[in-house]
Design an enzyme around this catalytic site. Sequence first.
Site, PDB file in Angstrom:
ATOM      1  N   LYS B 119      -4.187 -11.533  13.583  1.00 14.78           N
ATOM      2  CA  LYS B 119      -4.109 -11.125  12.184  1.00 14.78           C
ATOM      3  C   LYS B 119      -2.641 -10.825  11.907  1.00 14.78           C
ATOM      4  CE  LYS B 119      -4.607  -7.442   9.001  1.00 14.78           C
ATOM      5  NZ  LYS B 119      -5.097  -6.114   8.616  1.00 14.78           N
ATOM      6  N   GLY B 180      -5.167   0.771   2.740  1.00 18.37           N
ATOM      7  CA  GLY B 180      -5.560   2.175   2.825  1.00 18.37           C
ATOM      8  C   GLY B 180      -5.599   2.906   1.502  1.00 18.37           C
ATOM      9  N   ALA B 211      -7.882  -5.449   2.963  1.00 11.36           N
ATOM     10  CA  ALA B 211      -7.183  -4.248   2.503  1.00 11.36           C
ATOM     11  C   ALA B 211      -7.554  -3.839   1.089  1.00 11.36           C
ATOM     12  CB  ALA B 211      -5.657  -4.380   2.584  1.00 11.36           C
ATOM     13  N   GLY B 212      -7.598  -2.535   0.898  1.00 13.00           N
ATOM     14  CA  GLY B 212      -7.783  -1.950  -0.411  1.00 13.00           C
ATOM     15  C   GLY B 212      -9.183  -1.454  -0.716  1.00 13.00           C
ATOM     16  N   ASN B 233     -10.989  -0.915   6.978  1.00 11.03           N
ATOM     17  CA  ASN B 233     -10.880   0.091   8.026  1.00 11.03           C
ATOM     18  C   ASN B 233     -10.988   1.493   7.454  1.00 11.03           C
ATOM     19  OD1 ASN B 233     -10.076   1.813  10.140  1.00 11.03           O
ATOM     20  ND2 ASN B 233      -8.476   0.502  10.864  1.00 11.03           N
ATOM     21  N   THR B 234      -9.994   1.877   6.629  1.00 13.98           N
ATOM     22  CA  THR B 234      -9.911   3.259   6.171  1.00 13.98           C
ATOM     23  C   THR B 234     -11.148   3.701   5.395  1.00 13.98           C
ATOM     24  OG1 THR B 234      -7.528   2.924   5.989  1.00 13.98           O
ATOM     25  CG2 THR B 234      -8.412   4.901   4.967  1.00 13.98           C
TER      26      THR B 234
END
Lengths: 78, 285
Positions: B119, B180, B211-212, B233-234
């Site tokens: 990645k 994040g 992301a986001g 993830n976050t």
Amino acid sequence: MSGGHGIDAQDMLTVTVNGGAESAPVGSSLHDLVEALGFAGRPIAVEVNGDVIPRARFAGRHLVGGEQIEIVTFVGGG
Amino acid sequence: MSHSEAIAPRAQESADLPLVVGGHVLASRLIVGTGKYATYEEMARCLEASGTDCVTVAVRRERLVNTAGENILDHLDASRYALLPNTAGCYSAADAVRVARLGRELLRDMGSRSSEWVKLEVLGDTKTLLPDPVGTLTATEQLVADGFAVLVYTSDDPVIARRLKDLGAASVMPAGSPIGSGQGLLNPNNLRICLEYLKDGDPTYPVIVDAGVGTASDVAEVMELGADGVLLNTAIAHAQDPVRMAGAMRAACLAGRLAFLAGRIPRRLYATASSPDEGRIARPS
């Protein structure tokens, strides 16, 4: 792995590991260094002067001093 | 097929093709990061609840002290999860290429089935963590030449997205919003254009929104638009109840995918009655 008893300073060489100075006996291989640092058997990858060295070539890679060495592993990330 | 089978979600799911990216066949369309969890145990429970079979990991210096400490690999079953190393934290193409090669070596040393992929992140700015488009193009070209399947984090710019695909990226992964940030999909129109460009004449080309994501509806939204997967993830790791949120993300990903495959109705300005006009006992005045 610095300050081994009974080894004179001139019999040691210095390399940079993960940004810090480490000394090793003259004649050491990468395998010896990895073992002395306690990383033998751990999941690591090693780069010497910008080149990735596979584990199978650690023993044959002799250190001359001054090498820039990175020893990395996986951590959590996104 | 019996009636109960016909309505079972499992039967609907099996009608979908798996996500194929970088030569890997993934049963789940969620790729989940392994950072920011309170404990490795919680991470493992979240991954389980998310249903993912592919997780990202970062490459960092091994600690020269406390080497008896735990390693994340003690808590990740590499036979169950395909490990996707990232180049997070790299701000130049050269650094990203180095980190990608170290990640590949770690996987090769483990005998992993997924060693030849990465990645790719080449960041431009520490405050936004937005990608550096020039560095990203450069690193993609070098890594493709080095044999990597490159899954590349990029902005939602359709022109850069197309150039990354042209350079041989295995998957283009536009950000929904900054890493994040939890802002979700800020520009659905750009994602639509990315999907149209990247899948033109190549409908199975994998486009993954990376992301986001803030919550489950963000995942459903991007999947409904036709993204092939979501990387997050976050939004799980920092949820009030991460394991429950992981389950929500799993459900949202499936729901969004099913809705995309089913094909939504067009939006109309005015109402259309669901009940018949015929046979009414009264009429509008």
